[in-house]
Motif scaffolding. Structure first.
Motif, PDB file in Angstrom:
ATOM      1  N   LEU A  16      14.494  57.354 -30.459  1.00  0.00           N
ATOM      2  CA  LEU A  16      15.487  56.938 -31.452  1.00  0.00           C
ATOM      3  C   LEU A  16      15.624  55.423 -31.429  1.00  0.00           C
ATOM      4  O   LEU A  16      15.583  54.816 -30.359  1.00  0.00           O
ATOM      5  CB  LEU A  16      16.849  57.564 -31.151  1.00  0.00           C
ATOM      6  N   ALA A  27      16.709  56.904 -40.903  1.00  0.00           N
ATOM      7  CA  ALA A  27      16.818  58.186 -40.207  1.00  0.00           C
ATOM      8  C   ALA A  27      16.048  59.235 -41.004  1.00  0.00           C
ATOM      9  O   ALA A  27      16.219  59.328 -42.218  1.00  0.00           O
ATOM     10  CB  ALA A  27      18.282  58.585 -40.076  1.00  0.00           C
ATOM     11  N   LEU A  29      22.708  61.309 -36.763  1.00  0.00           N
ATOM     12  CA  LEU A  29      21.756  62.343 -36.364  1.00  0.00           C
ATOM     13  C   LEU A  29      22.516  63.600 -35.961  1.00  0.00           C
ATOM     14  O   LEU A  29      23.465  63.548 -35.181  1.00  0.00           O
ATOM     15  CB  LEU A  29      20.888  61.866 -35.198  1.00  0.00           C
TER      16      LEU A  29
END
Length: 131
Positions: free
Chosen positions: A10, A65, A114
């Motif tokens: 990430l 994302a 997320l």
């Protein structure tokens, strides 16, 4: 292909905010870390794999994302996990409920949005049996 290990990577918008969320609120344990600002990263144990947070350098665009991606975290007790996270200030998007497929699932989001699905496998679920 023989996979030896797996890691989710990430690139959070703010590494310090992500560290607070994953370490201080979720309670993940650090495996290793490296570097100094603005090139640092932290890897957390994540059950059978790892979660790596990597700092985005100033001026470097953060990748968007990916849509539809969820981080699935199996827990022993979804109710207890959500109660603990709620006490630590994590907003529970969906409290635990048994889904039509038989798993008990809850949903929280990390600071970048997320989706994290907390999943409990009940004792009577087919995943717990070998026929």
């Amino acid at each position: 292909m023989h996979v030896l290990s797996a890691r989710v990577l990430l690139r959070p918008a703010d590494l310090d905010v992500a560290i607070d969320f994953y370490e201080d609120r979720l309670g993940l344990v650090r495996y290793r870390e490296w570097g100094t600002r603005p090139h640092r990263g932290i890897v957390y144990f994540l059950g059978g794999g790892y979660l790596e947070l990597t700092e985005t350098s100033p001026g470097q665009p953060r990748p968007p994302a990916p849509g539809g991606v969820r981080l699935w975290l199996q827990v022993a007790d979804a109710d207890a996990a959500c109660t603990e996270l709620d006490e630590r200030g994590v907003a529970i998007v969906e409290w635990p409920e048994r889904k039509p497929w038989g798993l008990i699932e809850a949903v929280v989001r990390d600071p970048d949005g997320l989706v994290l699905v907390l999943t409990e496998t009940p004792i009577d679920h087919p995943l717990r049996r070998r026929d």
